[in-house]
Structures are given as C-alpha cells and as structure tokens.
Design a protein around this motif. Sequence first.
Motif, mmCIF file in Angstrom:
data_model
loop_
_atom_site.group_PDB
_atom_site.id
_atom_site.type_symbol
_atom_site.label_atom_id
_atom_site.label_comp_id
_atom_site.label_asym_id
_atom_site.label_seq_id
_atom_site.Cartn_x
_atom_site.Cartn_y
_atom_site.Cartn_z
ATOM 1 N N GLY A 56 -8.995 -9.473 -6.418
ATOM 2 C CA GLY A 56 -9.898 -8.461 -5.877
ATOM 3 C C GLY A 56 -9.203 -7.122 -5.670
ATOM 4 O O GLY A 56 -7.981 -7.024 -5.817
ATOM 5 N N PRO A 57 -9.992 -6.102 -5.329
ATOM 6 C CA PRO A 57 -9.400 -4.779 -5.069
ATOM 7 C C PRO A 57 -8.461 -4.855 -3.857
ATOM 8 O O PRO A 57 -8.853 -5.355 -2.812
ATOM 9 C CB PRO A 57 -10.631 -3.903 -4.763
ATOM 10 C CG PRO A 57 -11.735 -4.844 -4.404
ATOM 11 C CD PRO A 57 -11.457 -6.117 -5.137
ATOM 12 N N GLY A 58 -7.223 -4.406 -4.049
ATOM 13 C CA GLY A 58 -6.256 -4.420 -2.946
ATOM 14 C C GLY A 58 -5.522 -5.743 -2.802
ATOM 15 O O GLY A 58 -4.737 -5.924 -1.870
ATOM 16 N N SER A 59 -5.710 -6.673 -3.728
ATOM 17 C CA SER A 59 -5.028 -7.969 -3.606
ATOM 18 C C SER A 59 -3.544 -7.860 -3.960
ATOM 19 O O SER A 59 -2.790 -8.811 -3.728
ATOM 20 C CB SER A 59 -5.714 -9.024 -4.483
ATOM 21 O OG SER A 59 -5.731 -8.606 -5.831
ATOM 22 N N GLY A 60 -3.131 -6.723 -4.529
ATOM 23 C CA GLY A 60 -1.711 -6.510 -4.816
ATOM 24 C C GLY A 60 -1.337 -6.684 -6.277
ATOM 25 O O GLY A 60 -0.153 -6.848 -6.617
ATOM 26 N N LYS A 61 -2.301 -6.581 -7.169
ATOM 27 C CA LYS A 61 -2.044 -6.770 -8.613
ATOM 28 C C LYS A 61 -1.003 -5.758 -9.118
ATOM 29 O O LYS A 61 -0.019 -6.126 -9.753
ATOM 30 C CB LYS A 61 -3.343 -6.611 -9.435
ATOM 31 C CG LYS A 61 -4.448 -7.567 -9.039
ATOM 32 C CD LYS A 61 -5.691 -7.394 -9.904
ATOM 33 C CE LYS A 61 -6.414 -6.073 -9.689
ATOM 34 N NZ LYS A 61 -6.960 -5.882 -8.350
ATOM 35 N N GLY A 62 -1.285 -4.473 -8.846
ATOM 36 C CA GLY A 62 -0.397 -3.411 -9.349
ATOM 37 C C GLY A 62 1.007 -3.539 -8.778
ATOM 38 O O GLY A 62 2.004 -3.399 -9.497
ATOM 39 N N THR A 63 1.087 -3.853 -7.486
ATOM 40 C CA THR A 63 2.384 -3.977 -6.803
ATOM 41 C C THR A 63 3.210 -5.106 -7.425
ATOM 42 O O THR A 63 4.397 -4.941 -7.716
ATOM 43 C CB THR A 63 2.135 -4.271 -5.298
ATOM 44 O OG1 THR A 63 1.302 -3.242 -4.778
ATOM 45 C CG2 THR A 63 3.425 -4.362 -4.522
ATOM 46 N N GLU A 163 -8.144 -8.524 4.462
ATOM 47 C CA GLU A 163 -6.809 -8.023 4.108
ATOM 48 C C GLU A 163 -6.912 -7.041 2.934
ATOM 49 O O GLU A 163 -6.274 -5.984 2.916
ATOM 50 C CB GLU A 163 -5.881 -9.205 3.768
ATOM 51 C CG GLU A 163 -4.480 -8.840 3.302
ATOM 52 C CD GLU A 163 -3.612 -8.160 4.362
ATOM 53 O OE1 GLU A 163 -3.945 -8.241 5.554
ATOM 54 O OE2 GLU A 163 -2.602 -7.525 3.959
ATOM 55 N N ARG A 167 -5.823 -3.080 3.016
ATOM 56 C CA ARG A 167 -4.833 -2.512 2.078
ATOM 57 C C ARG A 167 -5.419 -1.335 1.295
ATOM 58 O O ARG A 167 -4.756 -0.324 1.086
ATOM 59 C CB ARG A 167 -4.354 -3.588 1.094
ATOM 60 C CG ARG A 167 -3.468 -4.643 1.744
ATOM 61 C CD ARG A 167 -2.986 -5.616 0.678
ATOM 62 N NE ARG A 167 -2.374 -6.814 1.251
ATOM 63 C CZ ARG A 167 -1.994 -7.876 0.538
ATOM 64 N NH1 ARG A 167 -2.161 -7.868 -0.775
ATOM 65 N NH2 ARG A 167 -1.431 -8.919 1.112
ATOM 66 N N ARG A 171 -4.302 2.707 1.098
ATOM 67 C CA ARG A 171 -3.570 2.917 -0.165
ATOM 68 C C ARG A 171 -3.117 4.365 -0.341
ATOM 69 O O ARG A 171 -2.053 4.629 -0.881
ATOM 70 C CB ARG A 171 -4.406 2.445 -1.353
ATOM 71 C CG ARG A 171 -3.692 2.593 -2.681
ATOM 72 C CD ARG A 171 -4.117 1.584 -3.715
ATOM 73 N NE ARG A 171 -5.545 1.423 -3.851
ATOM 74 C CZ ARG A 171 -6.098 0.464 -4.632
ATOM 75 N NH1 ARG A 171 -5.338 -0.358 -5.323
ATOM 76 N NH2 ARG A 171 -7.406 0.344 -4.724
ATOM 77 N N GLY A 214 1.042 -12.222 2.936
ATOM 78 C CA GLY A 214 2.474 -12.147 3.260
ATOM 79 C C GLY A 214 3.051 -10.843 2.739
ATOM 80 O O GLY A 214 2.302 -9.952 2.308
ATOM 81 N N THR A 215 4.365 -10.749 2.775
ATOM 82 C CA THR A 215 4.999 -9.506 2.321
ATOM 83 C C THR A 215 5.028 -9.472 0.788
ATOM 84 O O THR A 215 4.880 -10.514 0.135
ATOM 85 C CB THR A 215 6.453 -9.389 2.841
ATOM 86 O OG1 THR A 215 7.213 -10.435 2.205
ATOM 87 C CG2 THR A 215 6.526 -9.544 4.359
ATOM 88 N N GLU A 216 5.263 -8.282 0.257
ATOM 89 C CA GLU A 216 5.360 -8.130 -1.208
ATOM 90 C C GLU A 216 6.432 -9.067 -1.772
ATOM 91 O O GLU A 216 6.248 -9.675 -2.829
ATOM 92 C CB GLU A 216 5.713 -6.683 -1.564
ATOM 93 C CG GLU A 216 4.608 -5.710 -1.228
ATOM 94 C CD GLU A 216 4.992 -4.262 -1.494
ATOM 95 O OE1 GLU A 216 5.989 -4.021 -2.214
ATOM 96 O OE2 GLU A 216 4.285 -3.379 -0.983
ATOM 97 N N ILE A 219 5.363 -12.752 -1.769
ATOM 98 C CA ILE A 219 4.405 -13.014 -2.850
ATOM 99 C C ILE A 219 5.149 -13.082 -4.190
ATOM 100 O O ILE A 219 4.891 -13.960 -5.012
ATOM 101 C CB ILE A 219 3.288 -11.944 -2.861
ATOM 102 C CG1 ILE A 219 2.508 -12.003 -1.540
ATOM 103 C CG2 ILE A 219 2.344 -12.145 -4.053
ATOM 104 C CD1 ILE A 219 1.656 -10.798 -1.253
#
Length: 232
Positions: A56-63, A163, A167, A171, A214-216, A219
């Motif tokens: 989903g949006p903000g789930s951390g894909k790009g990170t 969450e 995020r 952003r 959790g933290t980057e 994950i």
Amino acid sequence: MWRRVASLSALISSTSNRCFLDQVAYRMSTCKLFSSEVKENPLTLKDLFITFVLGGPGSGKGTQCAKIVETFGYVHLSAGELLRREIASNSEYGSMILNTIKDGKIVPSEMTVRLIQKEMELSNNHKFLIDGFPRNEENRIAFETIIGADPDIVLFFNCPEEEMVKRVLNRNQGRVDDNIETIKKRLKVFKASNLLVVDYYSDKGKLFEIDATGTEEEIFERVRPVFAAFQV
Ligand SMILES: Nc1ncnc2c1ncn2[C@@H]1O[C@H](COP(=O)(O)OP(=O)(O)O)[C@@H](O)[C@H]1O
Ligand SMILES: Nc1ccn([C@@H]2O[C@H](COP(=O)(O)OP(=O)(O)O)[C@@H](O)[C@H]2O)c(=O)n1
Ligand SMILES: [Mg+2]
C-alpha cells in the motif's frame, strides 16, 4: 520465458535426433512464445530477472528498494516515479497523469508499461525491481502482453493502514497525492484492486510477504534472505 527460448535453441543445435527436431519445430510453429511480436521485443534477448514490489501507499516499497539496489545491485524502476517524471517532462499526457494521481486512481496501463519498457530497454542491467506495479489486473495483463514476461518473484510489504497513513503524511516530498483526502482514495483503490494481484501471485507460488512494521533496518533483514536466495 526467454530462458526457455534459449535452452531450446541450445538443444536444437546440439542434437542430431531428427524426430526430436521435427517435434521442436512443430512446437515452435504453434507456440505463442515464438510469434514475430515476441521475437522483435529486444527484452526477450536479455537474461531478465524481474521482481514486482507491491504494498500500500507508505508501506515502504521505495525505501526498501533503495536498500536492495545497494546490497544486491538491482535496477529500481518506480512506476509512480516514472509517471511523475512524465508529468515534469511536459508530455502531452502530463495533465491526464497528474489528474489521475491527484484523484488516487490508476493511470491507463499501456502508458505505465511503455515507460517501464523504455527504462528496461535502456538499462545494461538484467535485474529489475518494478516498484508500485502492477496495481491492478489491467496493469498485470498489460505487462505480460507488451513486455512478454512474467515476474520471477513478487514482494508484498504488508503494513497496517494507520501506519501507512502516518508515514505518507510525514513523507514531505511535496507530492500532490500525499494529503489525507487522496490517501483515503488510494487506500480504497489498493484494497479493491491491488490485493487481487497479490492473491494472484500467491496462488502462483511467487509471493514473498514481508511484515512492513518496525524500523527500516528490521524490515530489510526480512527482505535480505529473499534476494540472498536468488543470486542471479
Ligand atoms: N520502517 C519505517 N518506519 C518509519 N518510516 C518509514 C519506514 N520505512 C519508510 N518510512 C518512511 O515512510 C515514508 C513512505 O515510505 P516509502 O518508501 O516512500 O513508501 P512507499 O514507496 O511504499 O509509498 C517515507 O517518508 C519513508 O522515509
Ligand atoms: N502502476 C501504477 C503506479 C502508480 N500509479 C499512480 O501513481 C501514484 C503514486 O504511485 P507511487 O507508487 O509513487 O506511490 P507510493 O505507493 O510509493 O506512495 C498512484 O497512486 C497512482 O495514481 C499508477 O497509476 N499506476
Ligand atoms: Mg513509493
């Protein structure tokens, strides 16, 4: 797909069995893989390893993609980023894309797939992370049809809604869709369309579901073994 093509050609050149050759020739003449459309696609000549990155949006894909690139040497293609670049380039489709993004909807698939295709063709690499794609069944089928390939694996970053909202609102990248109104719409689209795609790849045995809380770093320690297992 290309791999099957390559191994068949090797077999053909190494065998002296006429009967077998006739069977292969018959298979080739009747198989969609060998249609002229696919042969002309330069991507079929590359040793591709394709990962779709969903969530989903903000789930951390790009990170997480940035970390995968750094550790495992993949090329990161964010569908959303390619669309934003298209808007910034004053393309004739810019206003259509902008309005679609502001409204939290999905841009017509051919547009997005052509942008991905162009980047894949320009790249010297063969390992791709395709982030934020496919967002719906139309995206998925358009990729299969235009690129002529399936993903090797699919990551799904599973994150609780509250969450993701937190995020996205923090952003701070000046995105037109990072506001509460658009986020609500994007979450609806995500649940209605993207989860079907997740299920599709789960049924195919290609899905790796990652707990995106959790933290980057925490994950990434869940992501790392997936790519360590596919040293391509
Ligand atoms: N594990 C995490 N914990 C807290 N914030 C995160 C985490 N991972 C990413 N973020 C932040 O959340 C926001 C959304 O992350 P991003 O990677 O852009 O997600 P996506 O591409 O799925 O929308 C960014 O500001 C990012 O820095
Ligand atoms: N396959 C895609 C990917 C993104 N998009 C559009 O681009 C927006 C931003 O996508 P994104 O992947 O950058 O968003 P995040 O999930 O990273 O927050 C989406 O909400 C859609 O409007 C699309 O139409 N089709
Ligand atoms: Mg993103």
